[in-house]
Design a protein around this motif. Structure first.
Motif, PDB file in Angstrom:
ATOM      1  N   GLU A 190      61.410  18.896  28.849  1.00  0.00           N
ATOM      2  CA  GLU A 190      62.054  19.435  30.045  1.00  0.00           C
ATOM      3  C   GLU A 190      61.134  19.430  31.261  1.00  0.00           C
ATOM      4  O   GLU A 190      61.596  19.298  32.393  1.00  0.00           O
ATOM      5  N   ASP A 191      59.831  19.600  31.032  1.00  0.00           N
ATOM      6  CA  ASP A 191      58.877  19.533  32.137  1.00  0.00           C
ATOM      7  C   ASP A 191      58.419  18.107  32.407  1.00  0.00           C
ATOM      8  O   ASP A 191      57.553  17.882  33.263  1.00  0.00           O
ATOM      9  N   ASP A 192      59.001  17.154  31.664  1.00  0.00           N
ATOM     10  CA  ASP A 192      58.687  15.734  31.845  1.00  0.00           C
ATOM     11  C   ASP A 192      57.178  15.490  31.729  1.00  0.00           C
ATOM     12  O   ASP A 192      56.565  14.787  32.543  1.00  0.00           O
ATOM     13  N   LEU A 193      56.576  16.094  30.688  1.00  0.00           N
ATOM     14  CA  LEU A 193      55.129  15.974  30.487  1.00  0.00           C
ATOM     15  C   LEU A 193      54.774  14.627  29.853  1.00  0.00           C
ATOM     16  O   LEU A 193      55.572  14.043  29.123  1.00  0.00           O
ATOM     17  N   ASP A 194      53.560  14.186  30.117  1.00  0.00           N
ATOM     18  CA  ASP A 194      53.057  12.964  29.508  1.00  0.00           C
ATOM     19  C   ASP A 194      52.521  13.311  28.121  1.00  0.00           C
ATOM     20  O   ASP A 194      51.499  13.994  27.984  1.00  0.00           O
ATOM     21  N   ARG A 195      53.188  12.832  27.073  1.00  0.00           N
ATOM     22  CA  ARG A 195      52.820  13.204  25.712  1.00  0.00           C
ATOM     23  C   ARG A 195      51.422  12.691  25.352  1.00  0.00           C
ATOM     24  O   ARG A 195      50.676  13.355  24.626  1.00  0.00           O
ATOM     25  N   ASP A 196      51.075  11.519  25.839  1.00  0.00           N
ATOM     26  CA  ASP A 196      49.743  10.976  25.527  1.00  0.00           C
ATOM     27  C   ASP A 196      48.642  11.884  26.079  1.00  0.00           C
ATOM     28  O   ASP A 196      47.624  12.119  25.419  1.00  0.00           O
ATOM     29  N   SER A 197      48.838  12.400  27.313  1.00  0.00           N
ATOM     30  CA  SER A 197      47.850  13.303  27.905  1.00  0.00           C
ATOM     31  C   SER A 197      47.774  14.607  27.126  1.00  0.00           C
ATOM     32  O   SER A 197      46.703  15.188  26.949  1.00  0.00           O
ATOM     33  N   LEU A 198      48.937  15.074  26.643  1.00  0.00           N
ATOM     34  CA  LEU A 198      48.960  16.301  25.864  1.00  0.00           C
ATOM     35  C   LEU A 198      48.228  16.104  24.537  1.00  0.00           C
ATOM     36  O   LEU A 198      47.436  16.951  24.113  1.00  0.00           O
ATOM     37  N   ASP A 199      48.475  14.960  23.889  1.00  0.00           N
ATOM     38  CA  ASP A 199      47.803  14.680  22.621  1.00  0.00           C
ATOM     39  C   ASP A 199      46.292  14.571  22.809  1.00  0.00           C
ATOM     40  O   ASP A 199      45.510  14.986  21.939  1.00  0.00           O
ATOM     41  N   ALA A 200      45.874  14.017  23.964  1.00  0.00           N
ATOM     42  CA  ALA A 200      44.442  13.824  24.214  1.00  0.00           C
ATOM     43  C   ALA A 200      43.800  15.035  24.881  1.00  0.00           C
ATOM     44  O   ALA A 200      42.598  15.024  25.156  1.00  0.00           O
TER      45      ALA A 200
END
Length: 496
Positions: A190-200
């Motif tokens: 919903e916040d349109d977050l970048d999953r790769d950045s979250l994982d890293a």
């Protein structure tokens, strides 16, 4: 095919309703701007604007219903819009001035909540989504509940995700912890977050991790990945919106968005959004993507009435609408090209209530720097026919909930004795929670009303099945569907 003039349309509406839209409403209804930003305060008739804008496009301009997308925030609001559009259409076309005008197939509009519309469009226009299954809130929460209690009930993780420890009454409640965990997982979408950045663990802005503990972060990501696996190819409400955005931004979206003479498809020409102040980042991206081939975009809302921040909504979409259009709408190059319309005539409330609302907003602006988080709007004007010198708005303050429940019940009892209340159905009691248990705060209100023999109907109560009226209705239904009591006989029970 007969097309009425705009004047004929509004005269027919006035003949059926007894009033004409006021100037602010007319400006929003008649706008031909590629983007229209309607700032609608409480009671200013925004629903009427949505209805009449859609009807004006279909009846006067001849826009095919299938070319109009109209979204609202709840199923109840969508049902109300459907009903009002159908009623208004029938009443308007009954007028003699509209003779010969063909009735548009209003059911052909894409009208509903965004996730329901997204699901329908994906099933019809996206080959990869023909077998897509969308789970409701209960079914998707059950996927979370399949985890062990040790995974679900983690108070350290709960505090990081929610900003505070769980209250004692939900300390070990699996369902509550599952719902809060799923809400946090949904915020990634919903916040349109970048999953790769979250994982890293690489935030885009600060460059510093916001997680107090790496183990907590790893556990959250593991639970998030496990939840996706347990969905098994299905999607929840957030997932269907992410899938829809991917479709709209891809090459296949042209089949839905652009006209195609060979298929007799008119494409999407108008997108209308209700309650835009409750739009989250992924929804904002969806609306802009729906306009990528030039469809007009009309948004209606009020940042002072934002309610769904806990679901990922952000007033940023409403406040920054003109700026977003200048960068993402193909027909707009600058903020000045966005038409801004303010609805400021309150036609619903007593003058005292309107005055109280205006005063509250002014005080908030001065004390909380509220002005930097809202769109500039003038005071509401009290234009309702509600009159009287009674106190229309006042505040009761007590030291605890029990005293407050007593005070509220005393006021209702006094109003009944004075003849101001003739039917208890004219009274509404709104509470943060209507759970009626031996420990819930709402029990103080229920007890105070019961002590004074004031009847209360509480549809949110777990003891609703004890309501005598409902028991009578259920008894009648049982006698109709099972007149010989065969089902109850099998269960070894008797009708009481």
């Amino acid at each position: 095919m007969v097309r009425p003039t705009l004047e004929d349309f509004f005269e027919a509406f006035e003949a059926t309703q007894g009033f004409r839209p006021y100037p602010g409403q007319l400006e929003a209804i008649n706008s031909d701007s590629p983007a229209t930003w309607v700032l609608a305060g409480p009671g200013t008739g925004k629903t009427e604007v949505l209805v009449l804008r859609a009807l004006r496009l279909m009846i006067v301009e001849g826009v095919p219903p299938e070319s109009i997308v109209l979204t609202t925030f709840t199923n109840r609001a969508a049902a109300e819009l459907h009903e009002r559009i159908d009623l208004r259409t029938d009443k308007i076309l009954e007028q003699s001035s509209m003779s010969g005008v063909e009735r548009p197939n209003t059911s052909g509009m894409w009208l509903g909540t965004l996730h329901s519309i997204a699901y329908d469009i994906l099933r019809q226009f996206d080959a990869d989504s023909e077998r897509l299954v969308m789970l409701d809130e209960a079914a998707s929460t059950f996927r979370i509940l399949q985890h062990s209690s040790g995974d679900l009930i983690d108070h350290a993780l709960y505090e990081v995700l929610n900003g505070s420890e769980p209250q004692r009454w939900v300390y070990y409640n699996r369902i509550h912890h599952a719902e809060r965990l799923k809400a946090a997982i949904n915020r990634i979408v919903e916040d349109d977050l970048d999953r790769d950045s979250l994982d890293a663990d690489e935030p885009n802005l600060s460059g510093q991790s916001t997680w107090p503990d790496g183990q907590i972060r790893e556990k959250f990501l593991d639970l998030s990945n496990s939840y996706e696996e347990r969905l098994g190819g299905a999607v929840d409400f957030s997932g269907v919106q992410a899938t829809f955005l991917g479709f709209l931004e891809g090459p296949s979206a042209a089949r839905f968005l652009e006209p195609d003479e060979k298929r007799g498809w008119q494409g999407v020409s108008h997108v209308i959004v209700d309650e835009y102040q409750d739009t989250n980042p992924v929804q904002e991206a969806i609306y802009m993507a729906m306009c990528r081939f030039g469809a007009s975009l009309t948004v209606v809302g009020d940042d002072d009435q934002a309610l769904y921040r806990f679901r990922g909504a952000s007033v940023d979409a409403m406040i920054g609408f003109d700026q977003r259009c200048s960068t993402d709408h193909p027909a707009i190059e600058s903020n000045d090209e966005v038409l801004t319309v303010t609805l400021d005539e309150n036609r619903r409330s007593h003058e005292g209530i309107v005055s109280a609302v205006n005063g509250y907003v002014r005080d908030a602006e001065r004390s909380l720097r509220y002005d930097v988080a809202r769109t500039p709007k003038p005071d509401l004007k009290a234009e309702a026919l509600v009159e009287g010198s009674h106190d229309s708005f006042f505040v009761i303050v007590r030291d605890d909930e029990a005293e407050l429940g007593t005070a509220v019940a005393d006021i209702v009892q006094d109003l009944v004795m004075e003849g101001d209340i003739a039917d208890m159905r004219d009274v509404a009691l709104l509470a943060g929670s209507t759970k009626q248990t031996t420990r819930s705060p709402f029990r103080h209100y229920a007890n105070a009303f019961e002590y004074r023999d004031i009847p209360m109907f509480n549809p949110g109560s777990k003891i609703l099945h004890r309501d005598p009226w409902l028991m009578d209705v259920m008894g009648v239904i049982c006698h109709i569907v099972d007149p010989h009591e065969q089902v109850l006989e099998i269960q070894g029970k008797q009708i009481t």
